[in-house]
Design an enzyme around this catalytic site. Structure first.
Site, short mmCIF file in Angstrom:
data_model
loop_
_atom_site.label_atom_id
_atom_site.label_comp_id
_atom_site.label_asym_id
_atom_site.label_seq_id
_atom_site.Cartn_x
_atom_site.Cartn_y
_atom_site.Cartn_z
N ASP A 105 4.02 -4.24 0.76
CA ASP A 105 5.52 -4.44 0.70
C ASP A 105 6.21 -3.13 0.45
OD1 ASP A 105 5.37 -7.59 0.15
OD2 ASP A 105 4.04 -6.94 -1.60
N ASP A 162 5.68 -6.38 4.72
CA ASP A 162 6.95 -6.84 4.44
C ASP A 162 7.73 -5.65 4.37
OD1 ASP A 162 6.35 -9.45 4.62
OD2 ASP A 162 5.99 -9.74 2.29
N ASP A 164 -0.73 -8.21 1.48
CA ASP A 164 0.07 -7.60 2.15
C ASP A 164 0.50 -6.26 1.67
OD1 ASP A 164 1.90 -8.32 0.09
OD2 ASP A 164 3.31 -9.39 1.54
P1 GTP Z 1 -0.14 -9.57 -3.10
O1 GTP Z 1 0.62 -9.51 -2.00
O2 GTP Z 1 -0.71 -10.94 -2.83
O3 GTP Z 1 -0.98 -8.79 -3.55
O4 GTP Z 1 0.86 -9.82 -4.30
P2 GTP Z 1 2.48 -9.44 -4.27
O5 GTP Z 1 2.90 -9.72 -5.79
O6 GTP Z 1 2.63 -8.13 -3.97
O7 GTP Z 1 3.23 -10.63 -3.88
P3 GTP Z 1 4.21 -10.76 -2.57
O8 GTP Z 1 4.00 -9.69 -1.42
O9 GTP Z 1 4.07 -12.29 -2.07
O10 GTP Z 1 5.49 -10.51 -3.04
C1 GTP Z 1 5.87 -9.44 -3.90
C2 GTP Z 1 7.04 -9.48 -4.51
O11 GTP Z 1 8.26 -9.81 -3.59
C3 GTP Z 1 7.08 -10.73 -5.62
O12 GTP Z 1 7.69 -10.48 -6.75
C4 GTP Z 1 7.80 -11.73 -4.90
O13 GTP Z 1 8.68 -12.67 -5.68
C5 GTP Z 1 8.99 -11.01 -4.05
N1 GTP Z 1 9.19 -11.85 -2.92
C6 GTP Z 1 8.81 -12.24 -1.95
N2 GTP Z 1 9.16 -12.92 -1.02
C7 GTP Z 1 10.34 -12.92 -1.56
C8 GTP Z 1 11.67 -13.31 -0.86
O14 GTP Z 1 12.09 -13.88 0.04
N3 GTP Z 1 12.90 -12.96 -1.98
C9 GTP Z 1 12.95 -12.56 -2.95
N4 GTP Z 1 13.90 -12.09 -3.83
N5 GTP Z 1 11.88 -11.80 -3.32
C10 GTP Z 1 10.52 -12.06 -2.75
MN MN Z 2 2.39 -8.17 -1.84
MN MN Z 3 5.02 -9.52 0.48
#
Ligand code: GTP
Ligand code: MN
Ligand code: MN
Length: 371
Positions: free
Chosen positions: A206, A295, A204
């Site tokens: 972020d 996100d 995704d």
């Molecule tokens: P990919 O998206 O799979 O490439 O990896 P990513 O590391 O970007 O993972 P992700 O998008 O799932 O999450 C990004 C960061 O946001 C990570 O450190 C998560 O721990 C954090 N994160 C995701 N959801 C939540 C949440 O609901 N609360 C908090 N505090 N952190 C979150």
């Molecule tokens: Mn991500």
């Molecule tokens: Mn995410």
């Protein structure tokens, strides 16, 4: 002591937040194997086992050269007996029999397909698997009522399971920045998550949004989604409002690592470059766009450094930082704040560097947080 032909023994700190962990590292055969076992444990709902494998995986990824033999791993932290057995197997045979068995098991395959649907967690997938559902086709004919997230997840399944490239993330950034700045001039949009850590693809994109005047950011998620909707690029969204003010975590540790920021889990329509569409036509049909998971998180400026640290990840790196804070410093770290349990007060920070300093940790840049 054995000397001579053998490579020197590695050394490493025990918490992932004390090390710099690049992506992908020098031991991908080993780390990919351990990642499968970690994932399998996650899909079984076995958190303890999953974290143990994730820690081993992260430790091996942090090593600055290729591992030639298990003897070099003597004395390293984080590597349990089970992980060492898997490592030995891969070093001896080029692969691990346990990993191969796991990957070919019907349970693992089904759970991957089912949890690959946006909106479907391990619990739901497990229940469906128990009922004999192993594929999307079986799910569709099962008569189960899907919630809106899951319906969108099924509808855009192929797109959402195709990794997002860095170029696509940049294109999405432009769309998001335009929308944010049109509804709130002066707002700042920061790319977080894996792309901030320098990953070249992700599941995704972020974004963390803030405004230099505290308070101006309130209610921003709704305005942004309304704007994206009016532009016809919002395919799905689920918004959660900020609940931090109502029940601040107060003295003591946050109850869970879920934070309370205003946020939106969305699916956006990314209109693609015509040239790219031509090239992709075989798998994406003839549509000139694809669906991408996005996100959006909104933070007040006073919490921004904590929010940025928390949303940059990796998940394990964050987990390790929190564990370090509690066990080594008697502090509670969240995506909102840092509380010192000895001094009984919050420690403020306006940059990630300050947070590391408060915690007595050497600063690790985002690209080193790929634990
Ligand atoms: P990919 O998206 O799979 O490439 O990896 P990513 O590391 O970007 O993972 P992700 O998008 O799932 O999450 C990004 C960061 O946001 C990570 O450190 C998560 O721990 C954090 N994160 C995701 N959801 C939540 C949440 O609901 N609360 C908090 N505090 N952190 C979150
Ligand atoms: Mn991500
Ligand atoms: Mn995410």
């Amino acid at each position: 002591e054995q000397q001579g032909v053998e490579a020197p023994v590695f050394s490493a700190a025990s918490y992932a937040c004390q090390r710099s962990t690049p992506q992908p590292g020098h031991n991908t055969l080993l780390t990919d194997s351990l990642a499968v076992l970690a994932e399998s444990a996650e899909l079984n709902g076995d958190e303890g086992r999953a974290v143990a494998f994730r820690r081993s995986e992260a430790l091996l990824r942090s090593l600055d050269r290729r591992v030639q033999g298990v003897a070099e791993l003597r004395g390293l932290p984080c590597l349990g007996e089970h992980s060492r057995r898997v490592i030995q197997d891969v070093l001896d045979n080029g692969k691990s029999s346990e990993v191969e068995e796991t990957k070919s098991s019907s349970r693992y395959k089904a759970m991957k397909v089912l949890t690959g649907i946006f909106g479907v967690g391990v619990k739901t997938a497990k229940r469906w698997f128990t009922e004999g559902i192993c594929s999307l086709a079986q799910l569709e004919t099962s008569g189960h009522t899907l919630n809106p997230a899951q319906q969108a997840g099924l509808k855009y399944y192929a797109d959402l399971n195709q990794p997002v490239t860095r170029d696509e993330a940049d294109a999405i950034s432009v769309t998001v920045e335009e929308a944010v700045c049109s509804v709130l001039p002066g707002a700042q949009v920061t790319l977080a998550g894996g792309f901030r850590r320098g990953k070249t693809s992700g599941h995704d994109v972020d974004f963390l949004i803030t405004h230099p005047d505290e308070g101006k950011e309130e209610g921003l998620v709704h305005k942004v989604t309304a704007c994206l909707e009016s532009r016809g690029v919002l395919l799905y969204h689920q918004t959660t409002r900020n609940t931090y003010q109502e029940s601040p975590e107060g003295a003591g540790r946050p109850r869970s690592n879920m934070d309370r920021f205003e946020r939106c889990f969305s699916i956006l329509k990314l209109v693609q470059d015509p040239v790219q569409v031509e090239a992709d036509q075989t798998d994406s049909g003839c549509r000139p766009w694809r669906a991408v998971r996005v996100d959006l998180v909104v933070s007040p400026i006073s919490q921004f450094a904590f929010a940025l640290l928390g949303w940059t990840g990796s998940k394990l790196f964050e987990r390790e930082m929190r564990r370090w804070a509690v066990h080594e410093k008697s502090m509670s770290l969240s995506s909102h704040a840092l509380y010192d349990n000895n001094q009984k007060r919050y420690l403020t920070a306006s940059s990630e560097e300050e947070i590391f300093a408060h915690l007595g940790l050497e600063y690790v840049s985002p690209s080193g947080r790929n634990a």
